[in-house]
Design a protein around this motif. Sequence first.
Motif, mmCIF file in Angstrom:
data_model
loop_
_atom_site.group_PDB
_atom_site.id
_atom_site.type_symbol
_atom_site.label_atom_id
_atom_site.label_comp_id
_atom_site.label_asym_id
_atom_site.label_seq_id
_atom_site.Cartn_x
_atom_site.Cartn_y
_atom_site.Cartn_z
ATOM 1 N N ALA A 206 0.951 -1.007 0.228
ATOM 2 C CA ALA A 206 0.547 -0.163 0.013
ATOM 3 C C ALA A 206 0.398 1.104 0.509
ATOM 4 C CB ALA A 206 -1.271 0.125 1.244
ATOM 5 N N THR B 229 -5.269 2.556 5.729
ATOM 6 C CA THR B 229 -6.465 2.179 7.163
ATOM 7 C C THR B 229 -6.558 0.520 6.603
ATOM 8 O OG1 THR B 229 -8.034 3.597 6.306
ATOM 9 C CG2 THR B 229 -8.383 2.628 7.495
ATOM 10 N N THR C 195 -7.280 -3.204 9.077
ATOM 11 C CA THR C 195 -9.091 -2.292 9.698
ATOM 12 C C THR C 195 -9.191 -4.166 9.734
ATOM 13 O OG1 THR C 195 -10.122 -0.996 8.327
ATOM 14 C CG2 THR C 195 -12.201 -3.045 9.198
ATOM 15 N N SER D 11 -8.529 -6.005 6.744
ATOM 16 C CA SER D 11 -8.367 -5.148 5.524
ATOM 17 C C SER D 11 -7.295 -4.169 5.155
ATOM 18 C CB SER D 11 -9.299 -4.712 5.356
ATOM 19 O OG SER D 11 -10.444 -5.646 4.789
ATOM 20 N N GLU E 168 -6.180 -1.260 3.226
ATOM 21 C CA GLU E 168 -7.161 0.234 2.461
ATOM 22 C C GLU E 168 -6.062 1.281 2.022
ATOM 23 O OE1 GLU E 168 -11.358 2.149 1.318
ATOM 24 O OE2 GLU E 168 -10.568 0.628 3.214
ATOM 25 N N ASP E 169 -6.046 1.630 0.754
ATOM 26 C CA ASP E 169 -5.025 2.997 0.453
ATOM 27 C C ASP E 169 -5.673 3.752 -0.293
ATOM 28 O OD1 ASP E 169 -3.910 2.695 -1.715
ATOM 29 O OD2 ASP E 169 -3.874 1.278 -1.023
ATOM 30 N N ASN E 170 -5.555 4.953 -0.137
ATOM 31 C CA ASN E 170 -6.665 5.814 -0.819
ATOM 32 C C ASN E 170 -5.028 6.720 -2.277
ATOM 33 O OD1 ASN E 170 -4.219 7.287 0.514
ATOM 34 N ND2 ASN E 170 -6.560 9.138 0.751
ATOM 35 N N GLU F 217 -10.089 -4.853 -4.157
ATOM 36 C CA GLU F 217 -11.623 -4.027 -4.801
ATOM 37 C C GLU F 217 -10.272 -2.647 -4.730
ATOM 38 O OE1 GLU F 217 -14.423 -3.366 -2.498
ATOM 39 O OE2 GLU F 217 -15.525 -5.093 -2.354
ATOM 40 N N SER F 218 -10.456 -2.070 -6.340
ATOM 41 C CA SER F 218 -9.463 -0.942 -6.517
ATOM 42 C C SER F 218 -10.293 -0.108 -7.757
ATOM 43 C CB SER F 218 -7.718 -2.074 -7.318
ATOM 44 O OG SER F 218 -7.108 -1.047 -7.835
ATOM 45 N N SER G 54 -6.909 1.076 -3.090
ATOM 46 C CA SER G 54 -6.955 -0.559 -3.283
ATOM 47 C C SER G 54 -7.519 -0.645 -1.787
ATOM 48 C CB SER G 54 -5.958 -0.503 -4.380
ATOM 49 O OG SER G 54 -6.101 -0.261 -5.450
ATOM 50 N N CYS G 55 -8.167 -1.617 -2.128
ATOM 51 C CA CYS G 55 -8.328 -2.418 -0.168
ATOM 52 C C CYS G 55 -7.830 -4.043 -0.958
ATOM 53 C CB CYS G 55 -10.084 -2.155 -0.105
ATOM 54 S SG CYS G 55 -10.079 -2.913 1.404
ATOM 55 N N THR H 100 -7.840 -7.912 1.148
ATOM 56 C CA THR H 100 -8.826 -8.125 2.348
ATOM 57 C C THR H 100 -8.532 -9.840 2.595
ATOM 58 O OG1 THR H 100 -10.757 -6.460 2.167
ATOM 59 C CG2 THR H 100 -10.714 -8.214 3.723
#
Length: 478
Positions: A383, A394, A396, A407, A409-411, A463-464, A470-471, A473
């Motif tokens: 990430a 993030t 989680t 999970s 997750e990044d932006n 998921e991206s 992208s995330c 999991t």
Amino acid sequence: MKRISIKMKIMIWFTAAMIIMVVGTSAVNFFISRQVLDQSIQERLLDTVSSNAQEIEYRSSVSGEREAQDFFLSYNGGVLEIDDDFLNYSEGIYTALVDSDNNLLYGELPVRLDSDEAFSYTAVGTIKSDGEKFYVYEKQLSGNNLEGLWLRGFVSERESANVLYNMVRLSVWLIPVIAAAALVGGYVITRRSFLPIGAIDSAAREIADSRDLTKRIDIGGHDNGHMTKDRSGKDEIQNLAQTFNEMFDRLEDSFNAEKQFTSDASHELRTPLSVIKANCQYALKFAEGEDDFRESLKAIEDQADRASVLLSQLLFFARLDQKQGRVHFDFIDLSKTVSSVCADRKILFPCGVSLKTKISPEIFCKADENLIERLLGNLIDNAVKYIGKGDRVTVTLSRQDENIRLSVEDNGIGIDPEAMGKIWNRFYMADESRHETHENSFGLGLSMVKEIARLHKGRMEVESTPGIGSCFTFILPG
């Protein structure tokens, strides 16, 4: 016997079993039939004698209505009328009329009874005459002036023997016919059943000789030129052949993957080794002072570190593939493990990049803690690799239904849809331009993540959206 093929053994056993069964059944039927036939003949003797007894009538004279075929016999001051329906011989049964002095009045008998034997067979009995066995039955007549008259019936045992002889003769012809049919049927069934085994042997030999893993066992069931995997309507041997085909598919995939893996590893190692060799040559030929030597040694050290990291990662994959006791599942506090990894990684984050956590407390599971730490660390590193200043990561951890979800997750820049199916491949890097700019980055991180998830009987989902983030999991059965 050991040199006989399995197919021939089955045929021999099948035929022998059929012959034994037919012979045994025939013997049992013969024994039972003999008992039944003897009983049947005795019953026929009783019925015939009893029926003939109804055809005898006493008359005081022969005057009155009479039938031309009737037989009349003087008896006791009157006449005995014997109806033409009286059968003195019928289907091997003799019936005769005798008086109380054992004199034959009407009919014929194959055996004459002595006076001391006469009138003692009020139930069916047996007597031998000239080596032949007869069933005999005597019935005393009743009615007006019929006292002292008896009907005596005989039937030879040969009547049942003739029927049994016909049965035996039929069996003598039937057993070879059944044995031949069993042999032919067994040959057809075993030949058709063992065809896939011959195909398996042939395919295995061809693969061994040619080393061509693309060959498959032809078991029929083609769909548009491709062999289907539908097992319905197939026997066990055909299913075995299909299992071999599926095994060959996996072997081919593994062989191709290992071949590609070896090629990629060789390519990755070529760069640091070339740099090391070039710096060694430069130091030996052109270095003029301590600073030049130090610069060359520093470059060699960096490339040695890079090669060491790559070899360490390759060794990790080898150990996972071979499962050399490196996976140890324990009951761990996953919440604590994730928190610890996040705290350690946060220190190493680039300036301006933040880490946010949403970790549910007291989530326990059975897992290898070291592998979970590596999985999460690789996801966080991946990430960070594709985000910029001011972005955030993030992590989680939560429990949903019967699963645990971890999970990251990044932006960041996201993943191109065309690359989604390749990101799990070893040595694949979504942005080839980053290949040299990211130190010790070989495109192995996500491959490790997927392998660790598989060893834990879990799975990875991603998921991206390009330009949004992208995330990744990790879903672990809880």
